[in-house]
Write a protein that holds these residues in place. Sequence first.
Motif, short mmCIF file in Angstrom:
data_model
loop_
_atom_site.label_atom_id
_atom_site.label_comp_id
_atom_site.label_asym_id
_atom_site.label_seq_id
_atom_site.Cartn_x
_atom_site.Cartn_y
_atom_site.Cartn_z
N LYS A 22 0.82 -1.22 0.00
CA LYS A 22 0.00 0.00 0.00
C LYS A 22 0.85 1.26 0.00
O LYS A 22 0.54 2.22 -0.69
N TYR A 44 -0.62 6.50 13.29
CA TYR A 44 -0.68 5.57 14.42
C TYR A 44 0.73 5.28 14.95
O TYR A 44 0.94 5.14 16.15
N ARG A 45 1.68 5.16 14.04
CA ARG A 45 3.06 4.89 14.45
C ARG A 45 3.64 6.07 15.25
O ARG A 45 4.32 5.88 16.26
N ARG A 97 9.44 3.89 10.89
CA ARG A 97 9.45 2.68 10.05
C ARG A 97 9.91 1.41 10.77
O ARG A 97 9.96 0.35 10.17
N ALA A 105 1.94 0.48 17.24
CA ALA A 105 0.81 1.15 16.56
C ALA A 105 -0.37 0.19 16.46
O ALA A 105 -1.52 0.56 16.71
N ALA A 109 -4.03 0.85 18.13
CA ALA A 109 -5.09 1.03 17.12
C ALA A 109 -6.34 0.19 17.44
O ALA A 109 -7.36 0.33 16.79
N GLN A 122 -7.36 12.97 10.22
CA GLN A 122 -7.20 12.30 8.92
C GLN A 122 -8.05 12.99 7.85
O GLN A 122 -7.60 13.20 6.72
N ASP A 137 -8.79 1.49 7.33
CA ASP A 137 -10.22 1.79 7.39
C ASP A 137 -10.55 3.06 6.63
O ASP A 137 -11.49 3.76 6.96
N MET A 138 -9.75 3.36 5.61
CA MET A 138 -10.00 4.57 4.82
C MET A 138 -11.37 4.47 4.14
O MET A 138 -12.16 5.40 4.18
N ARG A 186 0.06 -9.73 13.45
CA ARG A 186 -0.51 -8.40 13.27
C ARG A 186 -1.79 -8.46 12.43
O ARG A 186 -2.77 -7.78 12.71
O1 DC Z 1 0.28 0.52 7.65
P1 DC Z 1 1.20 0.49 8.83
O2 DC Z 1 1.97 -0.80 8.96
O3 DC Z 1 2.09 1.69 8.87
O4 DC Z 1 0.24 0.59 10.13
C1 DC Z 1 0.72 0.35 11.43
C2 DC Z 1 -0.41 -0.15 12.33
O5 DC Z 1 -1.38 0.89 12.52
C3 DC Z 1 -1.18 -1.33 11.76
O6 DC Z 1 -0.75 -2.56 12.32
C4 DC Z 1 -2.61 -1.08 12.15
C5 DC Z 1 -2.68 0.38 12.47
N1 DC Z 1 -3.48 1.15 11.52
C6 DC Z 1 -4.83 1.19 11.70
O7 DC Z 1 -5.35 0.53 12.60
N2 DC Z 1 -5.61 1.97 10.89
C7 DC Z 1 -5.07 2.65 9.89
N3 DC Z 1 -5.85 3.41 9.11
C8 DC Z 1 -3.67 2.60 9.66
C9 DC Z 1 -2.90 1.82 10.49
#
Ligand code: DC
Length: 237
Positions: A22, A44-45, A97, A105, A109, A122, A137-138, A186
């Motif tokens: 993504k 979230y990170r 990263r 995160a 979350a 957001q 969850d966009m 995860r």
């Molecule tokens: O995409 P990523 O690996 O950078 O996201 C890190 C964590 O954040 C992922 O394990 C779940 C959470 N996350 C989320 O719950 N909702 C989002 N829109 C983006 C990330």
Amino acid sequence: MTPHKTPAVPVLAIDGPSGAGKGTISRLLSRRLGWHLLDSGALYRVLAIAAMRSRLSLEDIDGLARLAGEVRVRFVSDEAGGERIELDGELVTDEVRTERAGDAASRLARFPEVRDALVQLQRDFVRAPGLVADGRDMGTRIFTDATLKVFLTATPEERARRRHKQLKEKGIDVSLAALSRDIAERDARDAQRAVAPLVPADDAKVLDSTVMSIPQVVDRIVDWLGERIDIPPVGQA
Ligand code: DC
């Protein structure tokens, strides 16, 4: 929570599990279209990093929600196409990263209060001429009226392999087996949580990228988008 309303400014939502590509695909799409980019996972990170720095427990829901309303996060693109991420004015690009930040995160979350505290932040990323929004969850929650919703996926083995390659290129040595295990864990946590679980929106187009190249994935998504709105031809974005 009021649903996201009709985008006068187009929104392209890209959701999917860790390691599906993504981040890479969203960045390329935003460049090709000339649109803004929201890397929601990075939010979230960054929040997880802020919590660890202030020695806040990752189980302290109220504290985390409060922190989510207080942190100042900035994404700054430089001229070379790179991106810097700042937390309260401090550079955290590399730390964001790390697997540690990703794991933390994913833990915070799970909490609805924390997710709620990040909704408006957001949505504020929507700006002309358009937004590519990368996350989990966009399409199902943050931008329910997105112009196009894509759920990008790949087999767990392929996702672990891609993540392994990416980390190796950065000089980070992690075993493929350990990475596969982390990805499976995860995935399970993201898919099973009570709020905003990782599922495709009803009106999302599911794209399995396991045997596709990066340009093929980008082209397919641009084609889909072109069926809904007028977009500039390649090279003119
Ligand atoms: O995409 P990523 O690996 O950078 O996201 C890190 C964590 O954040 C992922 O394990 C779940 C959470 N996350 C989320 O719950 N909702 C989002 N829109 C983006 C990330």
